[in-house]
Design a protein around this motif. Structure first.
Motif, mmCIF file in Angstrom:
data_model
loop_
_atom_site.group_PDB
_atom_site.id
_atom_site.type_symbol
_atom_site.label_atom_id
_atom_site.label_comp_id
_atom_site.label_asym_id
_atom_site.label_seq_id
_atom_site.Cartn_x
_atom_site.Cartn_y
_atom_site.Cartn_z
ATOM 1 N N ALA A 58 0.840 -1.211 0.000
ATOM 2 C CA ALA A 58 0.000 0.000 0.000
ATOM 3 C C ALA A 58 0.871 1.256 0.000
ATOM 4 O O ALA A 58 0.605 2.210 -0.756
ATOM 5 C CB ALA A 58 -0.936 -0.003 1.205
ATOM 6 N N LEU A 59 1.920 1.265 0.805
ATOM 7 C CA LEU A 59 2.829 2.407 0.823
ATOM 8 C C LEU A 59 3.567 2.527 -0.510
ATOM 9 O O LEU A 59 3.797 3.636 -1.002
ATOM 10 C CB LEU A 59 3.813 2.290 1.979
ATOM 11 N N SER A 60 3.908 1.404 -1.107
ATOM 12 C CA SER A 60 4.575 1.431 -2.411
ATOM 13 C C SER A 60 3.656 1.995 -3.491
ATOM 14 O O SER A 60 4.100 2.752 -4.358
ATOM 15 C CB SER A 60 5.037 0.026 -2.811
ATOM 16 N N VAL A 61 2.371 1.641 -3.439
ATOM 17 C CA VAL A 61 1.419 2.178 -4.418
ATOM 18 C C VAL A 61 1.286 3.687 -4.259
ATOM 19 O O VAL A 61 1.330 4.441 -5.241
ATOM 20 C CB VAL A 61 0.038 1.489 -4.281
ATOM 21 N N ILE A 62 1.156 4.152 -3.029
ATOM 22 C CA ILE A 62 1.037 5.593 -2.776
ATOM 23 C C ILE A 62 2.308 6.310 -3.241
ATOM 24 O O ILE A 62 2.238 7.363 -3.887
ATOM 25 C CB ILE A 62 0.741 5.863 -1.289
ATOM 26 N N SER A 63 3.463 5.737 -2.942
ATOM 27 C CA SER A 63 4.733 6.346 -3.364
ATOM 28 C C SER A 63 4.833 6.400 -4.879
ATOM 29 O O SER A 63 5.311 7.398 -5.445
ATOM 30 C CB SER A 63 5.915 5.556 -2.794
ATOM 31 N N ALA A 64 4.383 5.338 -5.548
ATOM 32 C CA ALA A 64 4.435 5.314 -7.017
ATOM 33 C C ALA A 64 3.504 6.367 -7.617
ATOM 34 O O ALA A 64 3.875 7.079 -8.558
ATOM 35 C CB ALA A 64 4.064 3.927 -7.531
ATOM 36 N N VAL A 65 2.296 6.493 -7.079
ATOM 37 C CA VAL A 65 1.332 7.473 -7.604
ATOM 38 C C VAL A 65 1.866 8.903 -7.424
ATOM 39 O O VAL A 65 1.824 9.720 -8.358
ATOM 40 C CB VAL A 65 -0.048 7.298 -6.924
ATOM 41 N N VAL A 66 2.385 9.184 -6.235
ATOM 42 C CA VAL A 66 2.915 10.527 -5.984
ATOM 43 C C VAL A 66 4.159 10.773 -6.833
ATOM 44 O O VAL A 66 4.347 11.869 -7.378
ATOM 45 C CB VAL A 66 3.198 10.731 -4.482
ATOM 46 N N GLY A 67 5.006 9.764 -6.989
ATOM 47 C CA GLY A 67 6.196 9.899 -7.827
ATOM 48 C C GLY A 67 5.850 10.186 -9.279
ATOM 49 O O GLY A 67 6.454 11.049 -9.916
ATOM 50 N N VAL A 68 4.856 9.468 -9.803
ATOM 51 C CA VAL A 68 4.417 9.706 -11.185
ATOM 52 C C VAL A 68 3.805 11.100 -11.313
ATOM 53 O O VAL A 68 4.039 11.802 -12.308
ATOM 54 C CB VAL A 68 3.432 8.604 -11.648
ATOM 55 N N ALA A 69 3.047 11.534 -10.313
ATOM 56 C CA ALA A 69 2.456 12.881 -10.347
ATOM 57 C C ALA A 69 3.555 13.946 -10.367
ATOM 58 O O ALA A 69 3.469 14.924 -11.119
ATOM 59 C CB ALA A 69 1.531 13.092 -9.148
ATOM 60 N N LEU A 70 4.602 13.752 -9.568
ATOM 61 C CA LEU A 70 5.698 14.720 -9.563
ATOM 62 C C LEU A 70 6.456 14.712 -10.887
ATOM 63 O O LEU A 70 6.865 15.766 -11.387
ATOM 64 C CB LEU A 70 6.655 14.443 -8.399
ATOM 65 N N LEU A 71 6.633 13.540 -11.473
ATOM 66 C CA LEU A 71 7.282 13.485 -12.787
ATOM 67 C C LEU A 71 6.420 14.155 -13.857
ATOM 68 O O LEU A 71 6.943 14.834 -14.748
ATOM 69 C CB LEU A 71 7.592 12.044 -13.173
ATOM 70 N N ALA A 72 5.113 14.001 -13.760
ATOM 71 C CA ALA A 72 4.223 14.694 -14.696
ATOM 72 C C ALA A 72 4.335 16.208 -14.498
ATOM 73 O O ALA A 72 4.352 16.974 -15.467
ATOM 74 C CB ALA A 72 2.784 14.245 -14.496
ATOM 75 N N GLY A 73 4.433 16.642 -13.262
ATOM 76 C CA GLY A 73 4.640 18.057 -12.984
ATOM 77 C C GLY A 73 5.956 18.558 -13.550
ATOM 78 O O GLY A 73 6.042 19.679 -14.046
ATOM 79 N N ALA A 74 6.983 17.704 -13.505
ATOM 80 C CA ALA A 74 8.278 18.087 -14.083
ATOM 81 C C ALA A 74 8.180 18.236 -15.591
ATOM 82 O O ALA A 74 8.795 19.120 -16.178
ATOM 83 C CB ALA A 74 9.338 17.054 -13.714
ATOM 84 N N VAL A 75 7.379 17.386 -16.224
ATOM 85 C CA VAL A 75 7.212 17.469 -17.685
ATOM 86 C C VAL A 75 6.418 18.724 -18.046
ATOM 87 O O VAL A 75 6.781 19.454 -18.978
ATOM 88 C CB VAL A 75 6.511 16.202 -18.225
ATOM 89 N N ILE A 76 5.357 19.006 -17.310
ATOM 90 C CA ILE A 76 4.526 20.179 -17.593
ATOM 91 C C ILE A 76 5.277 21.454 -17.237
ATOM 92 O O ILE A 76 5.286 22.416 -17.989
ATOM 93 C CB ILE A 76 3.182 20.094 -16.844
ATOM 94 N N GLY A 77 5.911 21.486 -16.063
ATOM 95 C CA GLY A 77 6.740 22.606 -15.648
ATOM 96 C C GLY A 77 5.969 23.853 -15.271
ATOM 97 O O GLY A 77 4.755 23.840 -15.091
ATOM 98 N N GLY A 78 6.681 24.958 -15.157
ATOM 99 C CA GLY A 78 6.094 26.265 -14.870
ATOM 100 C C GLY A 78 5.378 26.340 -13.544
ATOM 101 O O GLY A 78 5.757 25.714 -12.555
ATOM 102 N N ASN A 79 4.319 27.139 -13.539
ATOM 103 C CA ASN A 79 3.545 27.333 -12.316
ATOM 104 C C ASN A 79 2.880 26.048 -11.850
ATOM 105 O O ASN A 79 2.678 25.848 -10.658
ATOM 106 C CB ASN A 79 2.484 28.402 -12.532
#
Length: 187
Positions: A58-79
């Motif tokens: 369960a902790l691994s799933v949460i970590s993966a979801v948040v990690g993917v969200a942060l990587l998506a934020g890195a791709v989108i960038g800006g504000n």
């Protein structure tokens, strides 16, 4: 304070937001992958440790979801990356406080230990700092786009002065007088 201020596309702060989100996202994805490789049951509270922290699926799933969200934020960038970093960082800090109160209790279904709590605080502050860098401070420089958006009147007064060869200067007055003294022949 408004957090929806627009950042110019080519501003150097966008790189800080991108790299911060990308780095923290990769750290979380690595932790999640190592947790998945351990193949524990979803809510097992007696699993192995990874990098000194206890984990379960369960902790691994949460970590993966948040990690993917942060990587998506890195791709989108800006504000978007900046705001995402601030939100995720705040959630990590709140998670650290919440899990601090449920240590060694049945409500600790994510199998948090004290090292997990400390990691949650440190990672949350790191992510939030990346998100707030150059955006939230009492001493922003006056060329910062966030400061300019929050203080438009003062930013307009401090706009760079026109070069000396432009309106209102002696150079323009001389050239205007010279042009006025030249007479064109009448037809």
């Amino acid at each position: 304070m408004k957090l929806r201020d627009e950042l110019p596309v080519d501003h150097h702060l966008a790189a800080v937001y991108r790299y911060g989100a990308g780095f923290c996202g990769l750290v979380l994805l690595t932790f999640a992958c190592l947790g998945f490789a351990d193949a524990l049951s979803p809510f097992d509270t007696s699993g192995d440790t990874i990098a000194g922290m206890t984990t379960n699926v369960a902790l691994s799933v949460i970590s993966a979801v948040v990690g993917v969200a942060l990587l998506a934020g890195a791709v989108i960038g800006g504000n978007f990356a900046s705001t995402l970093n601030m939100v995720v960082g705040t959630l990590f800090v709140l998670s650290g406080f919440a899990h601090l109160f449920v240590l060694d209790r049945p409500a600790n279904f994510l199998d948090f230990g004290m090292t997990n709590v400390i990691f949650s605080f440190v990672m949350g502050l790191c992510i939030a700092t990346f998100g707030m860098y150059g955006r939230v401070s009492s001493k922003l420089p006056h060329d910062n786009p966030y400061w300019q958006r929050r203080h438009p009147e003062q930013a307009a007064r401090q706009a760079p002065a026109l070069p000396p060869t432009v309106a209102g200067t002696p150079a323009l007055a001389e050239s205007t007088a010279a042009i006025g003294s030249v007479r064109r022949p009448r037809k």
